[in-house]
Design an enzyme around this catalytic site. Structure first.
Site, mmCIF file in Angstrom:
data_model
loop_
_atom_site.group_PDB
_atom_site.id
_atom_site.type_symbol
_atom_site.label_atom_id
_atom_site.label_comp_id
_atom_site.label_asym_id
_atom_site.label_seq_id
_atom_site.Cartn_x
_atom_site.Cartn_y
_atom_site.Cartn_z
ATOM 1 N N SER A 45 0.835 -1.193 0.000
ATOM 2 C CA SER A 45 0.000 0.000 0.000
ATOM 3 C C SER A 45 0.878 1.255 0.000
ATOM 4 C CB SER A 45 -0.961 -0.032 1.197
ATOM 5 O OG SER A 45 -1.950 0.955 1.090
ATOM 6 N N ASP A 178 -5.988 -3.424 -2.361
ATOM 7 C CA ASP A 178 -4.832 -3.130 -1.530
ATOM 8 C C ASP A 178 -4.199 -4.406 -0.970
ATOM 9 O OD1 ASP A 178 -3.306 -2.325 0.872
ATOM 10 O OD2 ASP A 178 -4.208 -0.353 0.534
#
Length: 440
Positions: A45, A178
């Site tokens: 991320s 993510d």
């Protein structure tokens, strides 16, 4: 003894400002670039964005400035419309994907993952396949695809946090979430890559893991018996923190406690992954922790540059023209020159006659140099009428045998569609083939 060194960077949204500040101050205080001293960097991320930037040669200070300057635009304050914004968030993603994309493109431009000067492993989650995804540089001969992706595409995939941003739809139709949904702390991801892909003994691996701040966490009596309303967002906090704790503990066990963690424990509610109003505080906190840890980090990780990373496949060869843009060659058959079935293709300069072919590779004629290690996309047109698309790698160069023409031996490393079956049937039948080699 020089160990294999891994830099692991957690996810955490705007709290990546803390990570970037730690990195920037370590570089400033030591005068050494982190990417030059680690053999592999893994990040999830926001940590994936930092990992990509470090690998592509950006100084950590520039990465920090990206968070300081662009953070408030990526995670804008809701202001007087807070209630409306929260109601909207109950049904739709909270922030604009296009703002994030524009910010990333402003930094990365058209740079590709394969341009990284350091090995990278970036986690994400494949929505369509329902499985974990790892984007990797070409640090193994098997890794023939990801290095062609743009850094922005990889960053968008690893940072598509559910409810905050929509899933990232890649140009090829794949959709990603993510990487934090399964590896918010990617320390074990990097460790497994070092041990099982790059063949390093666990005892020979050193890991520097940088977090994005954490808070003391326990499960109250009320929550132990609570339902959805009782847990609310705290459930996500529990799952994320438990994953981080487990990953760190596993890495310490596997390496014999050779993992170092830099993180800050803060009071609950002080920071949130999308609260850009706390950027300055995160900056200062990261700077403070870097100063406290710099001597140990320098001694354990920055004592000497890592060995230069040489990828197995390069993005700078013609090999990197996207497959979709390859013109379909008009193949004109010529007379056979040998019993092995040599033939010419009609696409000038990019076609090679096949001197020999097996189920695992081929020998191609060429009138220009193709270095060992070059990745080729081959469109094979089989005399039986079947076609096959394969990816091959040059494994040897043969001196000229046909006048001024030399040859290259290639190994098939990827078959698309039913290409493997077609090639095997063709070889078994001792058919003749033409190859149009588009370096890829």
């Amino acid at each position: 003894m020089k160990h294999f060194r891994i830099l692991s960077l957690d996810g955490g949204g705007i709290k990546g400002t803390f990570t970037a500040a730690v990195a920037a101050n370590l570089e400033k205080l030591t005068g050494k670039r982190l990417a030059d001293h680690f053999d592999l960097i893994t990040g999830t991320s926001t940590g994936g964005i930092i990992a990509l930037a470090l690998g592509l040669g950006f100084p950590a200070q520039e990465i920090l400035e990206f968070y300081l300057n662009r953070g408030p635009q990526i995670f804008p304050s809701t202001g007087t419309g807070r209630l409306v914004h929260r109601l909207r968030h109950a049904f739709r993603h909270k922030y604009s994907q296009e703002v994030l994309r524009g910010s990333l493109e402003g930094v990365f431009g058209d740079k590709k993952l394969g341009e990284s000067k350091c090995r990278l492993v970036i986690p994400a989650y494949d929505c369509n396949a329902g499985r974990v995804q790892l984007f990797k540089t070409a640090h193994h001969t098997r890794f023939v695809q990801d290095h062609r992706l743009t850094a922005t595409e990889v960053a968008m995939a690893t940072a598509a946090a559910p409810t905050y941003f929509p899933a990232f739809a890649a140009p090829d139709g794949q959709t990603f979430l993510d990487g934090g949904v399964w590896a918010n702390c990617p320390i074990v991801v990097g460790l497994l890559e070092a041990v099982f892909v790059l063949n390093n003994p666990p005892s020979g691996v050193d890991i520097l893991s940088i977090g994005t701040t954490e808070v003391p966490f326990d499960v109250s009596k009320g929550k132990r018996f609570g339902g959805l309303l009782t847990w609310n967002r705290r459930l996500v906090t529990l799952l994320t923190q438990a994953q981080i704790d487990a990953a760190l503990a596993q890495a310490q066990i596997i390496t014999g406690k050779r993992a170092k963690r830099i993180d800050a424990v803060t009071r609950p509610g002080r920071f949130a992954m999308d609260d850009a109003s706390q950027i300055d505080a995160l900056h200062g906190l990261g700077s403070c922790h870097a100063k406290e840890q710099v001597d140990d980090v320098a001694a354990r990780f920055l004592y000497a540059p890592a060995e230069a990373f040489v990828p197995h496949h390069s993005v700078f060869l013609k090999a990197d023209v996207s497959r979709g843009s390859h013109p379909t060659p008009a193949v004109a058959r010529r007379r056979r020159r040998r019993s092995l079935g040599l033939a010419r293709a009609g696409y000038p300069g990019q076609s090679h006659m096949i001197a020999n072919i097996s189920a695992t590779g081929a020998l191609l004629e060429t009138d220009h140099e193709i270095p060992v290690g070059t990745l080729l996309d081959l469109d094979l047109e089989l005399e039986t009428g079947m076609t096959a698309k394969v990816t091959a790698q040059v494994v040897r160069v043969q001196q000229p045998r046909w006048g001024s023409v030399s040859g290259v031996g290639v190994e098939f490393i990827d078959f698309r569609g039913d290409a493997r079956q077609s090639v095997e049937q063709y070889v078994e039948a001792e058919a003749l083939a033409l190859a149009t080699a588009m370096p890829n």
